[in-house]
Design a protein around this motif. Structure first.
Motif, PDB file in Angstrom:
ATOM      1  N   VAL A 110      49.059  38.693 -55.214  1.00 58.67           N
ATOM      2  CA  VAL A 110      47.904  38.534 -54.317  1.00 58.67           C
ATOM      3  C   VAL A 110      48.141  37.354 -53.377  1.00 58.67           C
ATOM      4  N   GLN A 111      48.669  36.251 -53.934  1.00 63.84           N
ATOM      5  CA  GLN A 111      48.943  35.076 -53.099  1.00 63.84           C
ATOM      6  C   GLN A 111      49.998  35.388 -52.039  1.00 63.84           C
ATOM      7  N   ASP A 112      51.015  36.160 -52.428  1.00 62.01           N
ATOM      8  CA  ASP A 112      52.056  36.537 -51.466  1.00 62.01           C
ATOM      9  C   ASP A 112      51.485  37.403 -50.337  1.00 62.01           C
ATOM     10  N   MET A 113      50.361  38.092 -50.631  1.00 65.48           N
ATOM     11  CA  MET A 113      49.715  38.916 -49.600  1.00 65.48           C
ATOM     12  C   MET A 113      48.854  38.047 -48.669  1.00 65.48           C
ATOM     13  N   GLY A 114      48.753  36.749 -49.018  1.00 72.97           N
ATOM     14  CA  GLY A 114      48.010  35.823 -48.145  1.00 72.97           C
ATOM     15  C   GLY A 114      46.576  35.582 -48.583  1.00 72.97           C
ATOM     16  N   PHE A 115      46.214  35.997 -49.813  1.00 73.39           N
ATOM     17  CA  PHE A 115      44.842  35.830 -50.289  1.00 73.39           C
ATOM     18  C   PHE A 115      44.806  34.892 -51.492  1.00 73.39           C
ATOM     19  N   ARG A 116      43.590  34.507 -51.877  1.00 76.69           N
ATOM     20  CA  ARG A 116      43.413  33.701 -53.087  1.00 76.69           C
ATOM     21  C   ARG A 116      43.120  34.638 -54.248  1.00 76.69           C
ATOM     22  N   ALA A 117      43.593  34.285 -55.443  1.00 79.70           N
ATOM     23  CA  ALA A 117      43.324  35.110 -56.626  1.00 79.70           C
ATOM     24  C   ALA A 117      42.629  34.244 -57.659  1.00 79.70           C
ATOM     25  N   ILE A 164      40.481  39.977 -61.990  1.00 83.33           N
ATOM     26  CA  ILE A 164      41.007  39.006 -61.033  1.00 83.33           C
ATOM     27  C   ILE A 164      40.338  39.248 -59.687  1.00 83.33           C
ATOM     28  N   GLY A 165      39.607  38.261 -59.237  1.00 81.02           N
ATOM     29  CA  GLY A 165      38.928  38.371 -57.947  1.00 81.02           C
ATOM     30  C   GLY A 165      39.892  38.035 -56.824  1.00 81.02           C
ATOM     31  N   VAL A 166      39.835  38.823 -55.767  1.00 83.65           N
ATOM     32  CA  VAL A 166      40.664  38.544 -54.592  1.00 83.65           C
ATOM     33  C   VAL A 166      39.743  37.992 -53.507  1.00 83.65           C
ATOM     34  N   LEU A 167      40.057  36.795 -53.035  1.00 90.04           N
ATOM     35  CA  LEU A 167      39.191  36.133 -52.067  1.00 90.04           C
ATOM     36  C   LEU A 167      39.974  35.823 -50.795  1.00 90.04           C
ATOM     37  N   GLY A 168      39.226  35.710 -49.703  1.00 90.94           N
ATOM     38  CA  GLY A 168      39.855  35.283 -48.450  1.00 90.94           C
ATOM     39  C   GLY A 168      40.217  36.443 -47.541  1.00 90.94           C
ATOM     40  N   ASN A 169      39.955  37.671 -47.978  1.00 97.70           N
ATOM     41  CA  ASN A 169      40.231  38.823 -47.096  1.00 97.70           C
ATOM     42  C   ASN A 169      39.014  39.089 -46.226  1.00 97.70           C
ATOM     43  N   HIS A 170      39.243  39.521 -44.992  1.00 90.46           N
ATOM     44  CA  HIS A 170      38.108  39.797 -44.106  1.00 90.46           C
ATOM     45  C   HIS A 170      37.931  41.295 -43.877  1.00 90.46           C
ATOM     46  N   GLY A 171      38.615  42.087 -44.611  1.00 90.68           N
ATOM     47  CA  GLY A 171      38.450  43.531 -44.456  1.00 90.68           C
ATOM     48  C   GLY A 171      39.089  44.216 -45.652  1.00 90.68           C
ATOM     49  N   TYR A 172      39.312  45.514 -45.512  1.00 88.92           N
ATOM     50  CA  TYR A 172      39.881  46.305 -46.600  1.00 88.92           C
ATOM     51  C   TYR A 172      41.298  45.816 -46.927  1.00 88.92           C
ATOM     52  N   VAL A 192      47.334  46.738 -64.981  1.00 88.45           N
ATOM     53  CA  VAL A 192      46.175  46.966 -64.105  1.00 88.45           C
ATOM     54  C   VAL A 192      45.433  48.228 -64.542  1.00 88.45           C
ATOM     55  N   GLN A 193      44.145  48.119 -64.765  1.00 84.08           N
ATOM     56  CA  GLN A 193      43.366  49.305 -65.126  1.00 84.08           C
ATOM     57  C   GLN A 193      42.809  49.982 -63.878  1.00 84.08           C
ATOM     58  N   ARG A 194      42.141  49.187 -63.010  1.00 83.79           N
ATOM     59  CA  ARG A 194      41.631  49.763 -61.755  1.00 83.79           C
ATOM     60  C   ARG A 194      41.324  48.657 -60.760  1.00 83.79           C
ATOM     61  N   VAL A 195      41.075  49.075 -59.537  1.00 81.07           N
ATOM     62  CA  VAL A 195      40.751  48.130 -58.473  1.00 81.07           C
ATOM     63  C   VAL A 195      39.393  48.521 -57.903  1.00 81.07           C
ATOM     64  N   ILE A 196      38.494  47.528 -57.781  1.00 81.33           N
ATOM     65  CA  ILE A 196      37.170  47.809 -57.205  1.00 81.33           C
ATOM     66  C   ILE A 196      37.112  47.113 -55.844  1.00 81.33           C
ATOM     67  N   HIS A 197      36.809  47.889 -54.816  1.00 77.64           N
ATOM     68  CA  HIS A 197      36.678  47.280 -53.480  1.00 77.64           C
ATOM     69  C   HIS A 197      35.227  46.863 -53.302  1.00 77.64           C
ATOM     70  N   VAL A 198      35.023  45.564 -53.151  1.00 77.05           N
ATOM     71  CA  VAL A 198      33.657  45.039 -53.014  1.00 77.05           C
ATOM     72  C   VAL A 198      33.432  44.772 -51.534  1.00 77.05           C
ATOM     73  N   SER A 199      32.514  45.525 -50.935  1.00 78.07           N
ATOM     74  CA  SER A 199      32.316  45.343 -49.494  1.00 78.07           C
ATOM     75  C   SER A 199      31.013  44.598 -49.213  1.00 78.07           C
ATOM     76  N   LYS A 200      30.582  43.793 -50.186  1.00 78.00           N
ATOM     77  CA  LYS A 200      29.332  43.053 -49.993  1.00 78.00           C
ATOM     78  C   LYS A 200      29.654  41.670 -49.421  1.00 78.00           C
ATOM     79  N   PRO A 201      28.642  41.005 -48.814  1.00 83.85           N
ATOM     80  CA  PRO A 201      28.908  39.660 -48.280  1.00 83.85           C
ATOM     81  C   PRO A 201      28.974  38.610 -49.392  1.00 83.85           C
ATOM     82  N   TYR A 202      28.811  39.039 -50.632  1.00 85.90           N
ATOM     83  CA  TYR A 202      28.923  38.092 -51.739  1.00 85.90           C
ATOM     84  C   TYR A 202      29.798  38.737 -52.809  1.00 85.90           C
TER      85      TYR A 202
END
Ligand code: PEP
Ligand code: MN
Length: 337
Positions: free
Chosen positions: A21-28, A39-47, A59-69
């Protein structure tokens, strides 16, 4: 985005995800749970493209959270957060707390007398504003630093933790010297500089809902505090502005169970500002507790008719004593005692 790990994922699996995740440029941010780690992924501004992550071991699954929080959401953090206010625990699994006190600190006699009475009746914390956000500038604005000093005396004499309002980011250091729980009032719910500053200190925060804030805006405001590293946040429903003028505000009690579904943060209710009317405070206090509130914030004054602010909604001592008796009976009935 939230990465949910298998229950048997190893620490090495988690470390690999964090690095990817860090190599992708985000915080984990790993969030350990009783069953599994997420593991929360932070710092992304889109999908975020999750293909690489889904291929990694554990990894079991990935949830895309599109909320402002995110940090405040149950998706990110399924376990309830317990806020510790100078030893008084607030949150799921603990007896709901009662915070009592005047709207504003007016004199040493007034605040000490009230503190001792709140304590005698079984209250858990003392409230009182030293910095008051008044609608107009020609009314009593609070005793400011002098008020904080009087709160300290009342806190010492009663042994109750202190809840008081902070209005400006410039004052955070000073108010934090006196407050055990820093209150952000409805008018400052979206004072983002203040919220950020409160996120950087190690003191719990009571965030009141803005009078016209949606639940999403309310949670997004709390996110500002958590995003800076302070997760000790209690939310507080204090009524919202509607077309109805018979009460000061409209108490939106349904947000209590709703916020419990959406967030792990504790939620309290302030029936005093929600109704603006003394006679309505006891029934709405009990209703809030039945709805599952983690605490209530109640204005009480030794002489409400002489109060410099919010007299009409402040309980008298005898009204508060009677209410505390009813709260005790309700707690027993609800199995909260
Ligand atoms: C208060 O608690 O005295 C107060 C000013 O509340 P609110 O911010 O909810 O109006
Ligand atoms: Mn008030």
């Amino acid at each position: 985005m939230l990465i949910v790990m298998n229950h048997n994922a190893t620490q090495a699996d988690i470390d690999t995800i964090v690095k990817t995740v860090q190599d992708m440029g985000f915080r984990a941010e790993p969030i350990p749970g009783s069953e599994r780690t997420a593991i929360g992924v932070l710092g992304n501004h889109g999908y975020v493209d999750d293909t690489k992550i889904l291929e990694l071991p554990g990894v079991q699954r990935v949830i895309h959270v599109s909320k402002p929080y995110k940090l405040v959401s149950r998706d990110f953090h399924p376990e309830p957060t317990i806020v510790d206010v100078a030893g008084v625990k607030v949150g799921q699994g603990y007896r709901p707390v009662v915070v009592g006190g005047p709207c504003a600190v007016e004199s040493e006699e007034q605040i000490v007398k009230t503190a001792l009475f709140v304590k005698k009746c079984g209250g858990d914390m003392l409230r009182g504003g030293a910095y008051k956000p008044r609608t107009g500038p020609h009314t009593f604005q609070g005793l400011r630093e002098e008020g904080l000093k009087l709160l300290a005396i009342a806190g010492r004499e009663s042994g109750l933790p202190i809840v008081t309002e902070i209005m400006s980011p410039d004052n955070v250091g000073l108010v934090a010297e006196y407050a055990d729980l820093m209150q952000v009032g409805a008018r400052n719910m979206q004072n983002f500089d203040l919220l950020r500053e409160l996120g950087r200190i190690r003191k719990p925060v009571l965030l009141k809902r803005g009078m016209s804030a949606t639940v999403e805006e309310f949670l997004a405001a709390a996110e500002y505090i958590l995003a800076e590293g302070n997760d000790q946040v209690i939310l507080c429903e204090r009524g919202i502005r509607t077309y109805e003028t018979a009460t000061r505000n409209t108490l939106d009690l349904s947000v209590v169970p709703l916020i419990k579904e959406m967030s792990h943060l504790p939620i309290m209710v302030d029936p005093s500002h929600a109704t603006g009317k003394r006679s309505l405070v006891p029934p709405m206090t009990l209703a809030a507790l039945v709805a599952g509130a983690d605490g209530v914030l109640i204005e009480v004054h030794p002489e409400p008719e002489k109060a410099l602010s919010d007299g009409p909604q402040s309980l008298t001592f005898s009204g508060f004593e009677q209410l505390m008796g009813d709260v005790g009976k309700l707690q027993t009935f609800l199995g909260n005692s």
